[in-house]
Design an enzyme around this catalytic site. Structure first.
Site, short mmCIF file in Angstrom:
data_model
loop_
_atom_site.label_atom_id
_atom_site.label_comp_id
_atom_site.label_asym_id
_atom_site.label_seq_id
_atom_site.Cartn_x
_atom_site.Cartn_y
_atom_site.Cartn_z
N GLU A 59 0.79 -1.16 0.14
CA GLU A 59 -0.04 0.09 0.08
C GLU A 59 1.10 1.25 0.05
O GLU A 59 1.54 1.41 1.12
CB GLU A 59 -0.81 -0.12 1.06
CG GLU A 59 -1.91 1.13 1.24
CD GLU A 59 -2.91 1.16 2.23
OE1 GLU A 59 -3.44 2.10 2.57
OE2 GLU A 59 -3.22 0.20 2.81
N ASP A 70 -4.02 10.57 9.57
CA ASP A 70 -2.80 9.89 10.04
C ASP A 70 -2.15 10.58 11.39
O ASP A 70 -2.24 11.74 11.60
CB ASP A 70 -1.61 9.97 9.02
CG ASP A 70 -2.02 9.21 7.94
OD1 ASP A 70 -2.17 8.00 8.00
OD2 ASP A 70 -2.08 9.50 6.48
#
Length: 279
Positions: A59, A70
């Site tokens: 990924e 994030d």
């Protein structure tokens, strides 16, 4: 959403490989890092090494100015990667090289702001042209999810979508049915990447069960909160997921010691998950 058969079959060889990986009994291990981290060449080497160390899906995170989902470890990697140039160009070149050097399916993780700025159809076509199997957009607005999924599938790639627990059953069902390839169900609800304070596996199993009922044939992967190999194994064994994607443990290891420290992390996750499957 229902696609014509010829549209569903118009996928590239990477997407076909990913579908085969997700349909096998052995659990999928996705390994995440940010394209261009710490630089383009090293980033490519990182993904190839992850593939050689037990990752079955790679990924590639597209560097973003505001990676709001994030945590600090991966957010710092985004900032470092952006010093090397445009995030989309870096991502496309990373995917092109990694898909050439490795036989593992490569997907991208890209924020909706990036897709929208570039153009959904153009982005999907560019990703397909460099060999991507698909593109996970974790924050695509529900109203745009069907159109994005169609653009992706028509370009020949899959469009996994994130299933959120903080929505109605109707909204969840619509998102899961729009997803192609797989559904991504965060292990720790409402948390950013890097969360490591524990996961309620019973709650995750219940949620995965709901997602699978509304999208019967679409595999479910999990991540966010899966911080150690033993937890990944438990998620595979107890929650009905087809696999686990790990990111922060790998980026943290890369930051603190490079590939020498990150490769053993991939190996430990792969071993733990495979033992859970065999057991």
């Amino acid at each position: 959403m229902t696609y014509d058969v010829h549209v569903r079959d118009a996928v590239n060889h990477q997407s076909i490989a990913l579908r085969a990986d997700l349909e096998r009994a052995q659990p999928t291990l996705g390994a995440f890092s940010v394209a261009g981290y710490p630089d383009l060449r090293s980033g490519v080497e990182t993904f190839v090494a992850f593939a050689q160390s037990g990752a079955t899906v790679l990924e590639v995170g597209a560097p973003a100015v505001e990676p709001w989902r994030d945590g600090p470890v991966i957010a710092a990697a985004h900032r470092r990667a952006l010093r090397g140039g445009d995030g989309v160009s870096t991502t496309l070149e990373t995917v092109r090289q990694v898909s050439t050097l490795s036989d593992r399916p490569v997907i991208t993780m890209m924020y909706w702001a990036t897709v929208l700025a570039y153009g959904a159809k153009r982005m999907a076509q560019e990703l397909a042209s460099v060999g991507a199997a698909g593109c996970l957009v974790p924050d695509v607005p529900p109203a745009y999810a069907p159109a994005w999924a169609r653009a992706a599938v028509e370009a020949g790639i899959i469009a996994p979508l994130l299933a959120s627990r903080g929505v109605s059953l109707g909204e969840l069902g619509a998102m899961c049915r729009s997803a192609t390839g797989f559904i991504y169900a965060p292990a720790a609800a409402g948390q950013r990447t890097g969360y490591s304070a524990g996961v309620d596996l019973e709650s995750l199993a219940t949620f995965v069960g709901v997602a699978r009922r509304v999208a019967l044939t679409t595999p479910v992967l999990t991540g966010i909160g899966i911080s150690i190999p033993e937890l990944a194994a438990s998620a595979v064994r107890r929650c009905g997921v087809a696999g686990v994607v790990i990111g922060s443990p790998l980026v943290r290891a890369l930051t603190n010691g490079g590939l020498d420290r990150a490769i053993p992390v991939v190996e430990r996750f792969a071993t733990s998950m495979n033992q859970a499957w065999v057991g």
